[in-house]
Design a protein around this motif. Structure first.
Motif, short mmCIF file in Angstrom:
data_model
loop_
_atom_site.label_atom_id
_atom_site.label_comp_id
_atom_site.label_asym_id
_atom_site.label_seq_id
_atom_site.Cartn_x
_atom_site.Cartn_y
_atom_site.Cartn_z
N UNK A 113 70.87 60.07 74.39
CA UNK A 113 72.16 60.45 74.68
C UNK A 113 72.85 58.93 75.69
N UNK A 114 73.81 58.56 75.58
CA UNK A 114 74.26 57.50 76.28
C UNK A 114 75.68 57.86 76.92
N UNK A 115 76.15 57.24 77.92
CA UNK A 115 77.39 57.27 78.23
C UNK A 115 78.05 56.16 79.38
N UNK A 116 79.31 55.87 79.07
CA UNK A 116 79.64 55.03 80.04
C UNK A 116 80.92 55.13 80.56
N UNK A 117 81.36 54.83 81.70
CA UNK A 117 82.42 55.33 82.33
C UNK A 117 82.82 54.22 83.27
N UNK A 118 84.19 53.90 83.26
CA UNK A 118 84.66 53.06 84.04
C UNK A 118 86.09 53.02 84.24
N UNK A 119 86.82 52.71 85.46
CA UNK A 119 88.15 52.77 85.36
C UNK A 119 89.05 51.52 85.95
N UNK A 120 88.32 50.28 85.29
CA UNK A 120 88.97 49.21 85.66
C UNK A 120 89.19 48.17 84.66
N UNK A 121 89.52 48.64 83.32
CA UNK A 121 89.44 47.66 82.26
C UNK A 121 88.29 47.81 81.46
N UNK A 122 88.35 46.66 80.57
CA UNK A 122 87.31 46.51 79.50
C UNK A 122 85.86 46.28 80.29
N UNK A 123 84.86 47.02 79.70
CA UNK A 123 83.57 47.02 79.90
C UNK A 123 82.71 46.40 79.05
N UNK A 124 81.85 45.71 79.45
CA UNK A 124 81.06 44.91 78.64
C UNK A 124 79.72 45.29 78.47
N UNK A 125 78.84 45.62 77.67
CA UNK A 125 77.61 45.97 77.76
C UNK A 125 76.37 45.40 76.98
N UNK A 126 75.57 44.87 77.75
CA UNK A 126 74.52 43.97 77.37
C UNK A 126 73.00 44.67 77.37
N UNK A 127 72.32 44.22 76.73
CA UNK A 127 70.82 44.67 76.80
C UNK A 127 69.79 43.32 76.93
N UNK A 128 69.02 43.46 77.85
CA UNK A 128 67.97 42.62 78.00
C UNK A 128 66.69 43.13 78.08
N UNK A 129 65.63 42.48 77.45
CA UNK A 129 64.41 43.02 77.36
C UNK A 129 63.30 41.52 77.18
N UNK A 130 62.10 41.78 77.33
CA UNK A 130 61.19 40.61 77.01
C UNK A 130 61.18 40.50 75.69
N UNK A 131 60.49 39.20 75.29
CA UNK A 131 60.45 39.17 73.81
C UNK A 131 59.62 39.99 73.03
N UNK A 132 58.54 40.61 73.78
CA UNK A 132 57.68 41.49 73.00
C UNK A 132 57.34 42.89 73.76
N UNK A 133 57.03 43.90 73.00
CA UNK A 133 56.19 45.14 73.55
C UNK A 133 54.68 44.49 73.62
N UNK A 134 53.92 44.75 74.40
CA UNK A 134 52.66 44.36 74.58
C UNK A 134 51.73 45.36 74.79
N UNK A 135 50.47 45.05 74.24
CA UNK A 135 49.35 45.88 74.51
C UNK A 135 48.20 44.67 74.49
N UNK A 136 48.00 44.56 75.98
CA UNK A 136 46.73 43.57 76.28
C UNK A 136 47.57 42.10 76.09
N UNK A 137 46.71 41.64 75.27
CA UNK A 137 47.37 40.24 74.64
C UNK A 137 48.00 40.49 73.36
N UNK A 138 48.03 41.49 72.65
CA UNK A 138 48.68 41.82 71.50
C UNK A 138 50.27 42.08 71.57
#
Lengths: 209, 224
Positions: A113-138
Motif C-alpha cells: 500500500x502506498x499513499x502520498x499527500x501534499x497540500x502545495x501543488x504538484x508532487x514529484x515522486x522518484x525512486x533511487x536504489x543501488x545498481x544491484x541487489x547483492x549477496x556477497x560479491x554476487x
C-alpha cells in the motif's frame, strides 16, 4: 452660576496623531514580544452609542508532504513510521525456475500500500536504489524488479526510471494531492544467478514546490 | 495585523503586519518563502530535520521539502545442482526425472563379430544427452559402477565401455573406472550450465558366454 457639567462625547472621535502612533507602537511590540497571543480588541464607550471590538482569526496550515510506502501508508492520521517493509521473492521451493522468467513459489509483501499527500501543488515522486541487489560479491540488477500500480492517478516510478507525477485531486486542478494505491512488485527472473539471499533497498522520495 | 508564527516564520509574521490586504499578505508569503535566503534557511532546516529519518517507511514533512520512504527487496535464490543423462536432460525448467535410459549393444544380428572388436549390428540409445547445472561454483562429475555387467554368473567388465563427449572442453564425460571431470564454469565463476552428447562404445575385445548382460552406471555431480 453653577459650573456646566462636563459631557462625554456620544460618538467616537477621530484619534489624535499621538494615539495613532501609540497604537502602532503597541502593535509592533506585541508582534515582537508575544506572537502566540491572539489579539482581541476592546472599546469602552461611556453613554449611549455602539461599542465594537474586533477579533482576528487566522488558520495557519503548514505545508505538508507525506509519503508512505508499506505499513505506514495506511496509518491515519498521517505520521512518520520508521518500519521498512520487505518484499521477498523466494525460489527455495521451485529452484528449477531460477532464470526461466517464472515466478517464485513464494512471494511475500509484493503488494504494497502506498499513499502520498501534499497540500502545495504538484508532487514529484522518484525512486533511487543501488545498481544491484547483492549477496556477497554476487549481484542481481535492480531493474529485474518491476512494479505496477493499481491506480492510474498514482503511478509507481520504475526501477532505474524517471520520476512520476501523482495526479492532484479534482483531476489535477487542486493544490491538494491525496492519492492511495497498491503497488505490486514482480521479479523478472531472467538471470541464472548463484545461490544466495540478494538484498537491496529502494528509497522513494516525494518532493513538492 | 498579527500572526501566530513560530521558528523561522517570525520574519514572515512581521511582514504580514505590513500588508494591508489578504492578497498582499499572500504575496508576502510567497516572496519571503521563495527568496534565496529563505530557501537556504529552509534547506538547512530540512537537512537537519531529515537526518536520521532516511530509512523511514513513511515520512510526514511539515514545511517545504521532500518526504522519503524506503522499501527493502530480497530475492532468495537457493543453491541449485542439476545433473541429467538421457530423457531428464531435455526438460526445461529443470526437474527431477526418474526415467533411466538404456544404451544397448545387440550382437544378435552379427554374432560372428563377438570378441572381434567390431561394433554391434544393432545399437540403441548409446548417444545420450547430458546436462549439468549448478549455481554455487565448480561442479565435479564422477562416475561409479560395479566392476562388471552381469548375466547370471557371467560377466563383462565395465572397462569394455568407453565414452566420448561432443563438448569435450565444456562438458567432458568421465571415463569408466573412476574418472572425474570438471565442467567449465560460466562467466562470473559461479554458474555452470552445460549440455553435451555423450556417445558410448563397447570395445568387444572379450568373448563372454551368450546372455543379456546388464549393468548400471551412476553419474554424480557435486558442488561446493
Amino acid at each position: 452660576m453653577p459650573p456646566t457639567p462636563r459631557t462625554l462625547p456620544l460618538q467616537p472621535r477621530a484619534a489624535p496623531p499621538w494615539r495613532l502612533g501609540l497604537a502602532m507602537a503597541v502593535a509592533f511590540a506585541a508582534l515582537l514580544g508575544a506572537p502566540r497571543v491572539a489579539s482581541a480588541e476592546s472599546a469602552h464607550t461611556v453613554g449611549s452609542g455602539p461599542s465594537a471590538a474586533r477579533l482576528n482569526f487566522r488558520v495557519l496550515l503548514a505545508h505538508t508532504l507525506f509519503l508512505g510506502v508499506g505499513t505506514g501508508a495506511t496509518v491515519n492520521p498521517r505520521a512518520t513510521n520508521g518500519t521498512v517493509d520487505d518484499v521477498i521473492f523466494d525460489y527455495s521451493a521451485n529452484q528449477n525456475a531460477v532464470g526461466t522468467g517464472a515466478a517464485p513459489s513464494q512471494t511475500l509483501g509484493a503488494s504494497v500500500p502506498v499513499r502520498v499527500y501534499g497540500n502545495r501543488g504538484q508532487i514529484t515522486l522518484t525512486v533511487s536504489h543501488p545498481a544491484n541487489l547483492t549477496s556477497g560479491v554476487n549481484t542481481i540488477p535492480f531493474t529485474q524488479i518491476q512494479v505496477t500500480s493499481s491506480s492510474f492517478f498514482f503511478p509507481a516510478p520504475a526501477m532505474g526510471g524517471g520520476p512520476v507525477l501523482p495526479w492532484r485531486n479534482f483531476f489535477g486542478l487542486s493544490q491538494i494531492t491525496d492519492r492511495s494505491a497498491t503497488w505490486t512488485f514482480t521479479y523478472l527472473n531472467q538471470f541464472n544467478v548463484p545461490g544466495g539471499v540478494y538484498q537491496g533497498q529502494a528509497t522513494y522520495t516525494a518532493s513538492m514546490l | 495585523m498579527r500572526s501566530v508564527a513560530f521558528g523561522p516564520q517570525l520574519k514572515v509574521a512581521s511582514r504580514f503586519a505590513m500588508a494591508s490586504t489578504a492578497h498582499e499578505t499572500s504575496d508576502w508569503i510567497h516572496a519571503v518563502l521563495m527568496s534565496r535566503q529563505s530557501l537556504l534557511m529552509w534547506g538547512a532546516v530540512l537537512l537537519l530535520s531529515a537526518a536520521g529519518r532516511a530509512s523511514a517507511e513513511s515520512t510526514l514533512t511539515t514545511g517545504a521539502g521532500a518526504s522519503a520512504a524506503d522499501l527493502n527487496f530480497r530475492v532468495v535464490i537457493p543453491r541449485v545442482l542439476f545433473m541429467a543423462l538421457g530423457s531428464g536432460s531435455a526438460t526445461n525448467p529443470l526437474v527431477t526425472n526418474t526415467t533411466v535410459n538404456r544404451a544397448t549393444f545387440n550382437y544378435s544380428a552379427n554374432p560372428q563379430a563377438i570378441g572381434t572388436g567390431a561394433a554391434a549390428a544393432t545399437m540403441t540409445g548409446r548417444t545420450v544427452r547430458a546436462r549439468v547445472y549448478g549455481n554455487n561454483g565448480q561442479i565435479t562429475i564422477t562416475v561409479s559402477h560395479p566392476a562388471n555387467l552381469t548375466s547370471g554368473a557371467n560377466t563383462i567388465a565395465f572397462s569394455q565401455f568407453s565414452v566420448v563427449s561432443n563438448s569435450p572442453t565444456n562438458l567432458p564425460a568421465p571415463a569408466f573406472g573412476g574418472g572425474t571431470v570438471n565442467p567449465v564454469l560460466g562467466a562470473g565463476g559461479r554458474i555452470t550450465n552445460r549440455t553435451a552428447n555423450w556417445t558410448y562404445s563397447y570395445a568387444n575385445t572379450v568373448t563372454p558366454p551368450a546372455g543379456t548382460y546388464n549393468g548400471q552406471v551412476t553419474y554424480t555431480a557435486s558442488m561446493m
